[in-house]
Design a protein around this motif. Structure first.
Motif, PDB file in Angstrom:
ATOM      1  N   ASP A 111       0.357  12.612   3.585  1.00 29.27           N
ATOM      2  CA  ASP A 111       0.066  13.530   2.338  1.00 29.27           C
ATOM      3  C   ASP A 111      -1.207  13.307   1.560  1.00 29.27           C
ATOM      4  OD1 ASP A 111       1.993  15.263   3.194  1.00 29.27           O
ATOM      5  OD2 ASP A 111       3.398  14.485   1.570  1.00 29.27           O
ATOM      6  N   TYR A 112      -1.688  11.852   1.741  1.00 30.88           N
ATOM      7  CA  TYR A 112      -2.639  11.451   0.839  1.00 30.88           C
ATOM      8  C   TYR A 112      -3.938  11.264   1.557  1.00 30.88           C
ATOM      9  CZ  TYR A 112       1.225  10.455  -2.387  1.00 30.88           C
ATOM     10  OH  TYR A 112       2.361  10.564  -2.933  1.00 30.88           O
ATOM     11  N   LEU A 113      -3.751  10.874   2.958  1.00 31.81           N
ATOM     12  CA  LEU A 113      -4.684  10.925   3.805  1.00 31.81           C
ATOM     13  C   LEU A 113      -5.578  11.999   4.177  1.00 31.81           C
ATOM     14  CD1 LEU A 113      -3.052   8.192   6.202  1.00 31.81           C
ATOM     15  CD2 LEU A 113      -4.689   7.681   4.435  1.00 31.81           C
ATOM     16  N   THR A 114      -4.922  13.287   4.044  1.00 32.92           N
ATOM     17  CA  THR A 114      -5.513  14.385   4.440  1.00 32.92           C
ATOM     18  C   THR A 114      -6.383  15.037   3.668  1.00 32.92           C
ATOM     19  OG1 THR A 114      -3.623  15.823   3.998  1.00 32.92           O
ATOM     20  CG2 THR A 114      -3.839  14.680   6.250  1.00 32.92           C
ATOM     21  N   LEU A 149       0.684  -1.271   0.093  1.00 32.13           N
ATOM     22  CA  LEU A 149       0.086   0.001   0.062  1.00 32.13           C
ATOM     23  C   LEU A 149       0.929   1.419  -0.007  1.00 32.13           C
ATOM     24  CD1 LEU A 149      -2.972   1.172   0.204  1.00 32.13           C
ATOM     25  CD2 LEU A 149      -2.673   1.337   2.739  1.00 32.13           C
ATOM     26  N   VAL A 150       1.841   1.245   0.901  1.00 31.83           N
ATOM     27  CA  VAL A 150       2.552   2.478   0.866  1.00 31.83           C
ATOM     28  C   VAL A 150       3.574   2.552  -0.284  1.00 31.83           C
ATOM     29  CG1 VAL A 150       4.849   3.340   2.151  1.00 31.83           C
ATOM     30  CG2 VAL A 150       2.866   2.437   3.424  1.00 31.83           C
ATOM     31  N   LEU A 163      -8.272   5.235  -1.464  1.00 29.97           N
ATOM     32  CA  LEU A 163      -8.314   5.818  -0.182  1.00 29.97           C
ATOM     33  C   LEU A 163      -9.959   5.754   0.272  1.00 29.97           C
ATOM     34  CD1 LEU A 163      -6.258   9.021  -0.788  1.00 29.97           C
ATOM     35  CD2 LEU A 163      -5.741   6.814   0.308  1.00 29.97           C
ATOM     36  N   SER A 164     -11.011   5.742  -0.465  1.00 31.66           N
ATOM     37  CA  SER A 164     -12.070   5.763  -0.019  1.00 31.66           C
ATOM     38  C   SER A 164     -12.627   4.341   0.532  1.00 31.66           C
ATOM     39  CB  SER A 164     -13.267   5.819  -1.386  1.00 31.66           C
ATOM     40  OG  SER A 164     -13.594   4.688  -2.124  1.00 31.66           O
ATOM     41  N   GLU A 165     -11.803   3.264   0.253  1.00 30.19           N
ATOM     42  CA  GLU A 165     -11.980   1.641   0.834  1.00 30.19           C
ATOM     43  C   GLU A 165     -11.110   1.703   2.267  1.00 30.19           C
ATOM     44  OE1 GLU A 165     -14.403  -0.430   0.166  1.00 30.19           O
ATOM     45  OE2 GLU A 165     -15.027   1.190  -1.284  1.00 30.19           O
TER      46      GLU A 165
END
Length: 68
Positions: free
Chosen positions: A65-68, A31-32, A47-49
């Protein structure tokens, strides 16, 4: 991957999701590594899942940076 996920045929887009995208949820290392190179549609779906509560602190830090 984007082309598969955008397919108007649900069987094609579903297969793409379950055979590729869903596999990322079983391995934080995958994932990372994958998130930074995803195109917009794939990233949005992933990210929605994603259940961020289940991520380790290291994975959350790597993906901040991708989760915000």
């Amino acid at each position: 991957m984007e082309t598969v996920l955008r397919s108007s045929k649900e069987s094609v887009s579903g297969a793409g999701y379950f055979q590729v995208a869903e596999q990322l949820f079983g391995s934080e290392d995958l994932l990372v590594a994958a998130v930074p190179v995803m195109r917009e549609d794939t990233l949005r779906l992933t990210l929605s899942e994603l259940d961020t509560e289940r991520l380790s602190s290291g994975a959350r830090a790597a993906l901040v940076d991708y989760l915000t």
